[in-house]
Design an enzyme around this catalytic site. Structure first.
Site, PDB file in Angstrom:
ATOM      1  N   HIS A 171      35.309 -26.132  72.966  1.00  9.32           N
ATOM      2  CA  HIS A 171      36.323 -26.281  74.015  1.00  9.32           C
ATOM      3  C   HIS A 171      35.850 -27.233  75.122  1.00  9.32           C
ATOM      4  O   HIS A 171      36.659 -27.923  75.737  1.00  9.32           O
ATOM      5  CB  HIS A 171      36.691 -24.908  74.585  1.00  9.32           C
ATOM      6  CG  HIS A 171      37.921 -24.914  75.449  1.00  9.32           C
ATOM      7  ND1 HIS A 171      39.182 -25.232  74.963  1.00  9.32           N
ATOM      8  CD2 HIS A 171      38.099 -24.645  76.767  1.00  9.32           C
ATOM      9  CE1 HIS A 171      40.063 -25.161  75.950  1.00  9.32           C
ATOM     10  NE2 HIS A 171      39.439 -24.801  77.053  1.00  9.32           N
ATOM     11  N   ASN A 227      39.971 -33.975  69.702  1.00  8.09           N
ATOM     12  CA  ASN A 227      38.919 -33.866  68.679  1.00  8.09           C
ATOM     13  C   ASN A 227      39.507 -34.195  67.311  1.00  8.09           C
ATOM     14  O   ASN A 227      40.694 -33.938  67.087  1.00  8.09           O
ATOM     15  CB  ASN A 227      38.334 -32.434  68.662  1.00  8.09           C
ATOM     16  CG  ASN A 227      39.394 -31.387  68.360  1.00  8.09           C
ATOM     17  OD1 ASN A 227      40.096 -30.917  69.248  1.00  8.09           O
ATOM     18  ND2 ASN A 227      39.518 -31.027  67.098  1.00  8.09           N
ATOM     19  N   TYR A 276      46.883 -16.265  71.432  1.00 10.50           N
ATOM     20  CA  TYR A 276      45.503 -15.808  71.160  1.00 10.50           C
ATOM     21  C   TYR A 276      44.870 -15.050  72.316  1.00 10.50           C
ATOM     22  O   TYR A 276      43.829 -14.422  72.156  1.00 10.50           O
ATOM     23  CB  TYR A 276      44.606 -16.982  70.718  1.00 10.50           C
ATOM     24  CG  TYR A 276      44.335 -18.048  71.757  1.00 10.50           C
ATOM     25  CD1 TYR A 276      43.514 -17.810  72.863  1.00 10.50           C
ATOM     26  CD2 TYR A 276      44.876 -19.315  71.613  1.00 10.50           C
ATOM     27  CE1 TYR A 276      43.259 -18.798  73.799  1.00 10.50           C
ATOM     28  CE2 TYR A 276      44.635 -20.318  72.545  1.00 10.50           C
ATOM     29  CZ  TYR A 276      43.829 -20.044  73.633  1.00 10.50           C
ATOM     30  OH  TYR A 276      43.587 -21.015  74.562  1.00 10.50           O
ATOM     31  N   GLU A 277      45.507 -15.095  73.494  1.00 10.58           N
ATOM     32  CA  GLU A 277      45.019 -14.293  74.622  1.00 10.58           C
ATOM     33  C   GLU A 277      45.546 -12.862  74.546  1.00 10.58           C
ATOM     34  O   GLU A 277      45.292 -12.059  75.446  1.00 10.58           O
ATOM     35  CB  GLU A 277      45.452 -14.942  75.944  1.00 10.58           C
ATOM     36  CG  GLU A 277      44.816 -16.315  76.164  1.00 10.58           C
ATOM     37  CD  GLU A 277      45.457 -17.083  77.310  1.00 10.58           C
ATOM     38  OE1 GLU A 277      45.008 -16.895  78.449  1.00 10.58           O
ATOM     39  OE2 GLU A 277      46.397 -17.867  77.059  1.00 10.58           O
ATOM     40  N   HIS A 316      48.679 -18.260  75.902  1.00 12.10           N
ATOM     41  CA  HIS A 316      48.764 -18.429  74.449  1.00 12.10           C
ATOM     42  C   HIS A 316      48.871 -17.075  73.749  1.00 12.10           C
ATOM     43  O   HIS A 316      48.496 -16.046  74.311  1.00 12.10           O
ATOM     44  CB  HIS A 316      47.497 -19.141  73.944  1.00 12.10           C
ATOM     45  CG  HIS A 316      47.187 -20.422  74.643  1.00 12.10           C
ATOM     46  ND1 HIS A 316      46.572 -20.460  75.879  1.00 12.10           N
ATOM     47  CD2 HIS A 316      47.404 -21.712  74.286  1.00 12.10           C
ATOM     48  CE1 HIS A 316      46.442 -21.727  76.253  1.00 12.10           C
ATOM     49  NE2 HIS A 316      46.935 -22.506  75.306  1.00 12.10           N
ATOM     50  N   SER A 370      45.806 -27.718  77.958  1.00 10.60           N
ATOM     51  CA  SER A 370      44.361 -27.899  78.136  1.00 10.60           C
ATOM     52  C   SER A 370      44.060 -29.353  78.485  1.00 10.60           C
ATOM     53  O   SER A 370      44.536 -30.273  77.824  1.00 10.60           O
ATOM     54  CB  SER A 370      43.611 -27.534  76.854  1.00 10.60           C
ATOM     55  OG  SER A 370      43.675 -26.149  76.648  1.00 10.60           O
ATOM     56  N   ALA A 427      46.546 -30.122  74.235  1.00 15.16           N
ATOM     57  CA  ALA A 427      45.429 -30.794  73.587  1.00 15.16           C
ATOM     58  C   ALA A 427      45.462 -30.358  72.128  1.00 15.16           C
ATOM     59  O   ALA A 427      45.812 -29.221  71.821  1.00 15.16           O
ATOM     60  CB  ALA A 427      44.120 -30.391  74.244  1.00 15.16           C
ATOM     61  N   HIS A 484      43.235 -23.601  82.692  1.00 14.18           N
ATOM     62  CA  HIS A 484      44.634 -23.198  82.899  1.00 14.18           C
ATOM     63  C   HIS A 484      44.751 -22.383  84.181  1.00 14.18           C
ATOM     64  O   HIS A 484      44.045 -21.389  84.352  1.00 14.18           O
ATOM     65  CB  HIS A 484      45.155 -22.395  81.716  1.00 14.18           C
ATOM     66  CG  HIS A 484      45.270 -23.204  80.460  1.00 14.18           C
ATOM     67  ND1 HIS A 484      46.471 -23.649  79.969  1.00 14.18           N
ATOM     68  CD2 HIS A 484      44.317 -23.661  79.621  1.00 14.18           C
ATOM     69  CE1 HIS A 484      46.256 -24.347  78.875  1.00 14.18           C
ATOM     70  NE2 HIS A 484      44.966 -24.368  78.623  1.00 14.18           N
ATOM     71  N   MET A 504      47.317 -24.728  69.159  1.00 10.03           N
ATOM     72  CA  MET A 504      47.561 -23.285  69.280  1.00 10.03           C
ATOM     73  C   MET A 504      48.668 -22.973  70.288  1.00 10.03           C
ATOM     74  O   MET A 504      48.706 -21.878  70.854  1.00 10.03           O
ATOM     75  CB  MET A 504      46.267 -22.581  69.713  1.00 10.03           C
ATOM     76  CG  MET A 504      45.079 -22.883  68.815  1.00 10.03           C
ATOM     77  SD  MET A 504      43.553 -22.183  69.461  1.00 10.03           S
ATOM     78  CE  MET A 504      42.328 -23.037  68.426  1.00 10.03           C
ATOM     79  N   SER A 505      49.565 -23.916  70.516  1.00  4.87           N
ATOM     80  CA  SER A 505      50.605 -23.684  71.531  1.00  4.87           C
ATOM     81  C   SER A 505      51.883 -24.410  71.159  1.00  4.87           C
ATOM     82  O   SER A 505      52.089 -24.774  70.007  1.00  4.87           O
ATOM     83  CB  SER A 505      50.091 -24.164  72.898  1.00  4.87           C
ATOM     84  OG  SER A 505      50.006 -25.577  72.932  1.00  4.87           O
TER      85      SER A 505
HETATM   86  I1  8IG Z   1      42.142 -29.245  71.673  1.00 12.72           I
HETATM   87  O1  8IG Z   1      41.236 -28.723  66.036  1.00 12.72           O
HETATM   88  C1  8IG Z   1      42.392 -28.424  70.002  1.00 12.72           C
HETATM   89  N1  8IG Z   1      43.161 -27.376  69.829  1.00 12.72           N
HETATM   90  N2  8IG Z   1      44.016 -25.095  65.899  1.00 12.72           N
HETATM   91  N3  8IG Z   1      42.602 -26.925  65.955  1.00 12.72           N
HETATM   92  C2  8IG Z   1      43.427 -26.045  66.590  1.00 12.72           C
HETATM   93  N4  8IG Z   1      43.666 -26.111  67.881  1.00 12.72           N
HETATM   94  C3  8IG Z   1      43.072 -27.092  68.548  1.00 12.72           C
HETATM   95  C4  8IG Z   1      42.219 -28.018  67.974  1.00 12.72           C
HETATM   96  C5  8IG Z   1      41.978 -27.936  66.603  1.00 12.72           C
HETATM   97  N5  8IG Z   1      41.795 -28.857  68.910  1.00 12.72           N
END
Ligand code: 8IG
Length: 279
Positions: free
Chosen positions: A254, A242, A95-96, A93, A39, A123, A71, A218-219
């Site tokens: 996002h 973040n 989650y998709e 991912h 990302s 990210a 992506h 998440m990756s």
């Molecule tokens: I960019 O704060 C990003 N991806 N799990 N938590 C999780 N995934 C993320 C985060 C986050 N920021």
């Protein structure tokens, strides 16, 4: 070209087929290193260097279409120094709704096409309070909290390493040292991989900090496992986009992630551009 391979075909054969398609479509007999842009990192693609070719992943077989903003389902071929580099313009991912095998298909294809080094970018939320938004961090290790593994299932076919992969050196100390030669200010951290797609609660972030996590995302973890299984060296770089939940007053979204990444594009592009010829 071998395109209509069914899901019943085991994942290693599918990766070999995708690699064969990649060689045929590019006319390049083999590759040396691959980069997966996470990302926001897509904004850095141009700064990494001019590409020779771009191939839609749909033409290679076995790749699910990315559904996350930013992506792209395509791979570029670049010459960097003496190295032939594959640049994946996005990833998919868990989650998709993808299987672990689908999530790591790009990495397996790259290794089957000859890549001995895999650079995974992402990210991430920053858990360590001294991390700043827009800062790249070298991943030194991970906590795979997805509950999944790309090595679950029947044993790998003959000729492949055992599925009981050693992960003591999951993220190459050699490649991290090389990255720090290019940018001595780079921090290192432990990446916690969660299934998502929701972000964490503040209580979960306190838990993750207690577990030793510095970054959360998440990756990456499953791809690193798949790469190590096949003997490739892994360099992973997180862009902190973040502060993790509870560490800042703003809610997470996002769009913020993509904006933070875009403003760091020049820095992270220059970093990758400097590292790639040395892999
Ligand atoms: I960019 O704060 C990003 N991806 N799990 N938590 C999780 N995934 C993320 C985060 C986050 N920021």
């Amino acid at each position: 070209m071998i395109s209509a391979m069914s899901d019943a075909v085991e994942p290693f054969a599918r990766a070999e087929a995708s690699a064969a398609n990649l060689r045929e479509l590019t006319g390049v007999p083999g590759f040396d290193a691959a980069v997966v842009l996470g990302s926001g990192w897509q904004a850095a693609a141009e700064a990494i260097g001019a590409h020779e070719q771009e191939i839609p992943l749909a033409d290679l077989g076995g790749f699910p279409r990315p559904t996350t903003g930013g992506h792209t389902g395509a791979v570029r071929y670049l010459a960097k120094g003496g190295l032939r580099v594959l640049l994946f313009l996005g990833r998919v991912h868990l989650y998709e709704g993808n299987s672990p095998a689908a999530v790591v298909h790009g990495v397996r294809t790259a290794v089957a096409a000859g890549c001995r080094a895999i650079v995974l970018t992402n990210a991430a939320g920053g858990i360590r309070p001294d991390y700043r938004v827009g800062q790249p961090v070298l991943v030194s290790d991970h906590l795979n909290l997805t509950g999944r593994s790309p090595l679950t299932g029947p044993p790998p076919p003959d000729g492949y390493p055992s599925r009981f992969t050693d992960l003591t050196q999951a993220y190459s100390a050699r490649l991290r040292a090389l990255a720090r030669e290019e940018d001595p200010t780079l921090a290192e951290g432990v990446y916690a991989a969660l299934p998502g797609p929701h972000y964490e609660t503040p209580a979960e972030i306190r838990m993750l900090r207690g577990l030793g996590a510095d970054l959360v995302g998440m990756s990456t973890a499953l791809e690193a496992i798949a790469a190590r299984h096949l003997g490739a060296e892994v360099l992973a770089i997180s862009l902190v986009t973040n502060p993790a939940a509870g560490l800042a007053t703003q809610p997470l979204d996002h769009g913020e992630v993509l904006a933070a990444a875009r403003s760091s594009a020049a820095r992270i592009g220059a970093l990758l551009s400097a590292i790639l010829p040395r892999l």
